[in-house]
Design a protein around this motif. Structure first.
Motif, PDB file in Angstrom:
ATOM      1  N   ILE A  49       0.754  -1.163  -0.080  1.00  0.00           N
ATOM      2  CA  ILE A  49      -0.038  -0.145  -0.067  1.00  0.00           C
ATOM      3  C   ILE A  49       0.795   1.042   0.028  1.00  0.00           C
ATOM      4  O   ILE A  49       0.549   2.095  -0.706  1.00  0.00           O
ATOM      5  CB  ILE A  49      -0.870  -0.092   1.327  1.00  0.00           C
ATOM      6  N   LEU A  50       2.020   1.295   0.783  1.00  0.00           N
ATOM      7  CA  LEU A  50       2.833   2.455   0.774  1.00  0.00           C
ATOM      8  C   LEU A  50       3.522   2.575  -0.497  1.00  0.00           C
ATOM      9  O   LEU A  50       3.989   3.599  -1.024  1.00  0.00           O
ATOM     10  CB  LEU A  50       3.687   2.348   2.063  1.00  0.00           C
ATOM     11  N   ALA A  51       3.925   1.485  -1.348  1.00  0.00           N
ATOM     12  CA  ALA A  51       4.536   1.604  -2.712  1.00  0.00           C
ATOM     13  C   ALA A  51       3.499   2.303  -3.626  1.00  0.00           C
ATOM     14  O   ALA A  51       3.971   3.050  -4.128  1.00  0.00           O
ATOM     15  CB  ALA A  51       5.077   0.271  -2.968  1.00  0.00           C
ATOM     16  N   LYS A  52       2.244   1.952  -3.199  1.00  0.00           N
ATOM     17  CA  LYS A  52       1.145   2.375  -4.305  1.00  0.00           C
ATOM     18  C   LYS A  52       1.161   4.035  -3.901  1.00  0.00           C
ATOM     19  O   LYS A  52       1.060   4.851  -5.124  1.00  0.00           O
ATOM     20  CB  LYS A  52       0.083   1.891  -4.164  1.00  0.00           C
ATOM     21  N   ALA A  53       1.271   4.415  -2.658  1.00  0.00           N
ATOM     22  CA  ALA A  53       1.216   5.790  -2.254  1.00  0.00           C
ATOM     23  C   ALA A  53       2.376   6.667  -2.717  1.00  0.00           C
ATOM     24  O   ALA A  53       2.229   7.515  -2.945  1.00  0.00           O
ATOM     25  CB  ALA A  53       1.108   5.781  -0.774  1.00  0.00           C
ATOM     26  N   SER A  54       3.380   6.004  -3.019  1.00  0.00           N
ATOM     27  CA  SER A  54       4.832   6.561  -3.231  1.00  0.00           C
ATOM     28  C   SER A  54       4.811   6.866  -4.966  1.00  0.00           C
ATOM     29  O   SER A  54       5.239   7.924  -5.210  1.00  0.00           O
ATOM     30  CB  SER A  54       6.006   6.007  -3.026  1.00  0.00           C
ATOM     31  N   ALA A  55       4.006   5.986  -5.452  1.00  0.00           N
ATOM     32  CA  ALA A  55       3.568   6.219  -6.922  1.00  0.00           C
ATOM     33  C   ALA A  55       2.569   7.199  -7.388  1.00  0.00           C
ATOM     34  O   ALA A  55       2.558   7.680  -8.315  1.00  0.00           O
ATOM     35  CB  ALA A  55       3.380   4.961  -7.488  1.00  0.00           C
ATOM     36  N   ILE A  56       1.673   7.290  -6.249  1.00  0.00           N
ATOM     37  CA  ILE A  56       0.245   7.945  -6.758  1.00  0.00           C
ATOM     38  C   ILE A  56       0.214   9.243  -5.554  1.00  0.00           C
ATOM     39  O   ILE A  56      -0.287   8.800  -4.412  1.00  0.00           O
ATOM     40  CB  ILE A  56      -0.937   7.179  -6.562  1.00  0.00           C
ATOM     41  N   PRO A  57       0.719  10.318  -5.779  1.00  0.00           N
ATOM     42  CA  PRO A  57       0.458  11.413  -4.602  1.00  0.00           C
ATOM     43  C   PRO A  57      -0.652  11.615  -4.110  1.00  0.00           C
ATOM     44  O   PRO A  57      -0.734  11.789  -2.729  1.00  0.00           O
ATOM     45  CB  PRO A  57       1.254  12.834  -5.549  1.00  0.00           C
ATOM     46  N   ALA A  58      -1.491  11.512  -4.653  1.00  0.00           N
ATOM     47  CA  ALA A  58      -2.970  11.765  -4.070  1.00  0.00           C
ATOM     48  C   ALA A  58      -3.182  10.805  -3.072  1.00  0.00           C
ATOM     49  O   ALA A  58      -3.984  10.901  -2.143  1.00  0.00           O
ATOM     50  CB  ALA A  58      -4.335  11.812  -5.165  1.00  0.00           C
ATOM     51  N   TYR A  59      -2.899   9.458  -3.498  1.00  0.00           N
ATOM     52  CA  TYR A  59      -3.251   8.158  -2.829  1.00  0.00           C
ATOM     53  C   TYR A  59      -2.502   8.337  -1.469  1.00  0.00           C
ATOM     54  O   TYR A  59      -2.801   8.208  -0.358  1.00  0.00           O
ATOM     55  CB  TYR A  59      -2.857   6.907  -3.575  1.00  0.00           C
ATOM     56  N   GLY A  60      -1.272   9.054  -1.530  1.00  0.00           N
ATOM     57  CA  GLY A  60      -0.296   9.261  -0.509  1.00  0.00           C
ATOM     58  C   GLY A  60      -0.905  10.242   0.467  1.00  0.00           C
ATOM     59  O   GLY A  60      -0.782  10.165   1.632  1.00  0.00           O
ATOM     60  N   LYS A  61      -1.299  11.165   0.084  1.00  0.00           N
ATOM     61  CA  LYS A  61      -1.936  12.374   0.872  1.00  0.00           C
ATOM     62  C   LYS A  61      -3.224  11.578   1.395  1.00  0.00           C
ATOM     63  O   LYS A  61      -3.628  12.038   2.766  1.00  0.00           O
ATOM     64  CB  LYS A  61      -2.572  13.228  -0.152  1.00  0.00           C
ATOM     65  N   LEU A  62      -4.057  10.801   0.998  1.00  0.00           N
ATOM     66  CA  LEU A  62      -5.040  10.003   1.582  1.00  0.00           C
ATOM     67  C   LEU A  62      -4.746   9.292   2.628  1.00  0.00           C
ATOM     68  O   LEU A  62      -5.246   9.168   3.959  1.00  0.00           O
ATOM     69  CB  LEU A  62      -5.832   9.259   0.249  1.00  0.00           C
ATOM     70  N   LEU A  63      -3.487   8.619   2.665  1.00  0.00           N
ATOM     71  CA  LEU A  63      -3.059   7.731   3.672  1.00  0.00           C
ATOM     72  C   LEU A  63      -2.787   8.619   4.734  1.00  0.00           C
ATOM     73  O   LEU A  63      -2.904   8.129   5.886  1.00  0.00           O
ATOM     74  CB  LEU A  63      -1.856   6.872   3.099  1.00  0.00           C
ATOM     75  N   ARG A  64      -1.846   9.498   4.410  1.00  0.00           N
ATOM     76  CA  ARG A  64      -1.476  10.717   5.912  1.00  0.00           C
ATOM     77  C   ARG A  64      -2.907  11.138   6.348  1.00  0.00           C
ATOM     78  O   ARG A  64      -2.716  11.123   7.747  1.00  0.00           O
ATOM     79  CB  ARG A  64      -0.510  11.555   5.104  1.00  0.00           C
ATOM     80  N   TYR A  65      -3.621  11.427   5.719  1.00  0.00           N
ATOM     81  CA  TYR A  65      -4.898  12.031   6.307  1.00  0.00           C
ATOM     82  C   TYR A  65      -5.607  11.003   6.824  1.00  0.00           C
ATOM     83  O   TYR A  65      -6.105  11.264   8.117  1.00  0.00           O
ATOM     84  CB  TYR A  65      -5.776  12.737   5.157  1.00  0.00           C
ATOM     85  N   GLY A  66      -5.645   9.954   6.505  1.00  0.00           N
ATOM     86  CA  GLY A  66      -6.434   8.591   7.109  1.00  0.00           C
ATOM     87  C   GLY A  66      -6.007   8.173   8.316  1.00  0.00           C
ATOM     88  O   GLY A  66      -6.610   7.960   9.164  1.00  0.00           O
ATOM     89  N   CYS A  67      -4.296   8.171   8.217  1.00  0.00           N
ATOM     90  CA  CYS A  67      -3.555   7.597   9.410  1.00  0.00           C
ATOM     91  C   CYS A  67      -3.786   8.725  10.557  1.00  0.00           C
ATOM     92  O   CYS A  67      -3.847   8.450  11.838  1.00  0.00           O
ATOM     93  CB  CYS A  67      -2.520   7.209   8.969  1.00  0.00           C
ATOM     94  N   ALA A  68      -3.749   9.902  10.180  1.00  0.00           N
ATOM     95  CA  ALA A  68      -3.853  11.037  11.072  1.00  0.00           C
ATOM     96  C   ALA A  68      -5.316  11.058  11.664  1.00  0.00           C
ATOM     97  O   ALA A  68      -5.665  11.153  12.985  1.00  0.00           O
ATOM     98  CB  ALA A  68      -3.728  12.251  10.398  1.00  0.00           C
TER      99      ALA A  68
END
Length: 163
Positions: free
Chosen positions: A56-75
């Motif tokens: 999932i984190l590898a996908k987030a590093s490839a797709i910036p919007a997904y990385g942003k979603l993960l940061r907001y979701g984890c927060a």
């Protein structure tokens, strides 16, 4: 994918409390615990046992919007954890029943809320990566796809389906 494009804007109040230096550099600290609520360990390995969080984190590093979603979701899940139990900083530090409660809150959230969008996307990716893993296949008694060997009995008549 379209749900990623409709992330709600967040105010500074959405940031999880951060106290340790490690957590300053790891906004995803609770992701393994979150996916383990979705696919817990039993006779089969948990999602994090099969490194689903890393995929999932590898996908987030490839797709910036997904990385942003993960940061907001984890927060968001860390904030919920701290609100339910002021003695903890992170979702990962909660008891299992309280973690389940937060996952249920995320699932039941309004359609474009951070919790709901995070839940939907992480659930879909957790299931996709988990069941694509040979480690999950073994636990299910599945030997894997017939390729690359193919169907070695292709020249034999088809067997009648078992009833």
């Amino acid at each position: 994918m379209s749900s990623l494009l409709t992330l709600p804007s967040l105010s500074a109040g959405w940031a999880a409390p951060v106290k340790s230096r490690r957590d300053l550099f790891d906004p995803y600290v609770s992701l393994p615990a979150f996916i383990d609520v979705l696919v817990p360990r039993d006779e089969a390995p948990s999602a994090s046992d099969l490194d689903v969080d890393r995929r999932i984190l590898a996908k987030a590093s490839a797709i910036p919007a997904y990385g942003k979603l993960l940061r907001y979701g984890c927060a968001w899940i860390d904030k919920q954890a701290h609100q339910l139990d002021a003695s903890v900083e992170h979702f990962r530090d909660l008891e299992a029943d309280t973690q389940i409660r937060i996952v249920e809150l995320a699932e039941a959230g309004k359609d474009k809320s951070v919790g709901k969008v995070f839940f939907r996307n992480v659930l879909a990716d957790t299931m996709r990566y988990y069941y694509a893993s040979p480690g999950a296949w073994r636990a299910l008694g599945y030997d894997g796809p017939p390729q690359p060997e193919g169907f070695l009995d292709y020249d034999q008549p088809r067997a009648e389906p078992k009833r």
